[in-house]
Design a protein around this motif. Structure first.
Motif, short mmCIF file in Angstrom:
data_model
loop_
_atom_site.label_atom_id
_atom_site.label_comp_id
_atom_site.label_asym_id
_atom_site.label_seq_id
_atom_site.Cartn_x
_atom_site.Cartn_y
_atom_site.Cartn_z
N UNK A 108 0.83 -1.21 0.00
CA UNK A 108 0.00 0.00 0.00
C UNK A 108 0.86 1.26 0.00
N UNK A 109 1.93 1.24 0.81
CA UNK A 109 2.84 2.39 0.83
C UNK A 109 3.51 2.57 -0.52
N UNK A 110 3.85 1.46 -1.16
CA UNK A 110 4.52 1.54 -2.46
C UNK A 110 3.57 2.10 -3.52
N UNK A 111 2.33 1.62 -3.53
CA UNK A 111 1.38 2.06 -4.55
C UNK A 111 0.99 3.52 -4.35
N UNK A 112 0.90 3.97 -3.11
CA UNK A 112 0.52 5.35 -2.84
C UNK A 112 1.71 6.31 -2.89
N UNK A 113 2.91 5.81 -3.11
CA UNK A 113 4.10 6.65 -3.19
C UNK A 113 4.20 7.26 -4.59
N UNK A 114 4.23 8.59 -4.70
CA UNK A 114 4.35 9.20 -6.04
C UNK A 114 5.62 8.77 -6.77
N UNK A 115 6.68 8.49 -6.01
CA UNK A 115 7.92 8.06 -6.65
C UNK A 115 7.75 6.73 -7.39
N UNK A 116 6.86 5.88 -6.88
CA UNK A 116 6.65 4.59 -7.54
C UNK A 116 6.05 4.78 -8.92
N UNK A 117 5.03 5.61 -9.03
CA UNK A 117 4.40 5.81 -10.34
C UNK A 117 5.34 6.55 -11.29
#
Length: 276
Positions: A43-52
């Motif tokens: 969840x933290x990864x998907x909501x992280x703008x850096x991931x997208x």
């Protein structure tokens, strides 16, 4: 069997550890952070703008390098299949960048070619009255794409040149006698003949380009900001710069899933072409 067993252990153990840590709270700076995290790391990864941003950069890098290497590789393969003085030397020079290590290639481009003060491009710009450009600062992702394309273009050229040399010259001669020009011969005879080789080039390059790392680390460090950060560098930064092993492992799982999805469709496409 012993060799296969060693290879399986070599692959399965890191994969199993990645899956385990992806569901754990594990930070190397604070050893008190422990326990089962569930899906919170994802969840933290998907909501992280850096991931997208890193996912977008990964796809842009992949698509751009594939287009550049396949298009230029096809044109150079057709060119190097012609007879001209010094052809063998030209072939060796064109293929040689593939044997340079990624770190060395990145250093050459960063310091010898594109450095704004003492790089070749910067010196030429000053001689002609132009203001030198710091490419890795102003155009970071495009600069990384240029470096990676330069590295992988020889591979595409080698595969496609071998395929061009296997083309039956009688077909070209018959087309020439029927009045077909060089452009028509290329699009209706040479290019269809290269379709299988192009599929193989795309499949192999895609598998490796999803994990581009050294070129980004040496040239831009993923910056400015996250302008040149891809998934591989994001995982590195989470694990070895922020010491968050759980988040890095979750990113690694996402990268593995993405790579397998891409590989599945590519393998099916290549297999379908080989059957025809």
């Amino acid at each position: 069997m012993p060799s296969v067993g060693v290879l399986l252990v070599w692959m399965i153990v890191p994969l199993a550890m990645t899956l385990w840590f992806a569901f754990q709270r594990y930070n190397m700076i604070d050893p008190t952070i422990r326990g089962f995290a569930g899906l919170s790391n994802f969840q933290d990864m998907v909501t992280d703008p850096d991931f997208w941003a890193s996912l977008k950069n990964t796809l842009l890098l992949l698509g751009s390098v594939l287009v550049i290497t396949v298009c230029l590789g096809t044109l150079l393969a057709v060119l190097f299949n012609q007879s001209f003085p010094g052809r063998n030397i030209a072939r060796v020079l064109a293929i040689s960048p593939f044997f340079i290590m990624p770190t060395v290639a990145a250093l050459v481009w960063k310091n010898l070619l594109l450095h704004p003060i003492y790089g070749v491009v910067g010196v030429l710009a000053q001689k002609f009255g132009f203001t030198p450009i710091d490419f890795f600062a102003q155009f970071p992702l495009a600069s990384v794409i240029a470096v990676v394309s330069w590295e992988w273009l020889p591979f595409a050229l080698l595969i496609l040149l071998t395929a061009v040399q296997s083309l039956d010259t009688d077909q070209l001669e018959a087309a020439r006698m029927d009045g077909a020009g060089p452009v028509a011969q290329f699009f209706f005879i040479t290019l269809p003949h290269l379709s299988r080789a192009i599929s193989v080039v795309i499949m192999i390059e895609t598998i490796f380009l999803l994990g581009v790392f050294a070129e980004i680390l040496v040239t831009t460090n993923g910056g400015p900001g996250n302008a040149s950060t891809n998934l591989a560098y994001l995982i590195y930064s989470r694990a070895l710069l922020q010491f968050d092993v759980g988040a890095a492992s979750a990113g690694g799982v996402v990268a593995i899933v993405l790579a397998n999805i891409v590989a599945f469709f590519l393998v099916r496409t290549v297999a379908r072409r080989l059957e025809t």
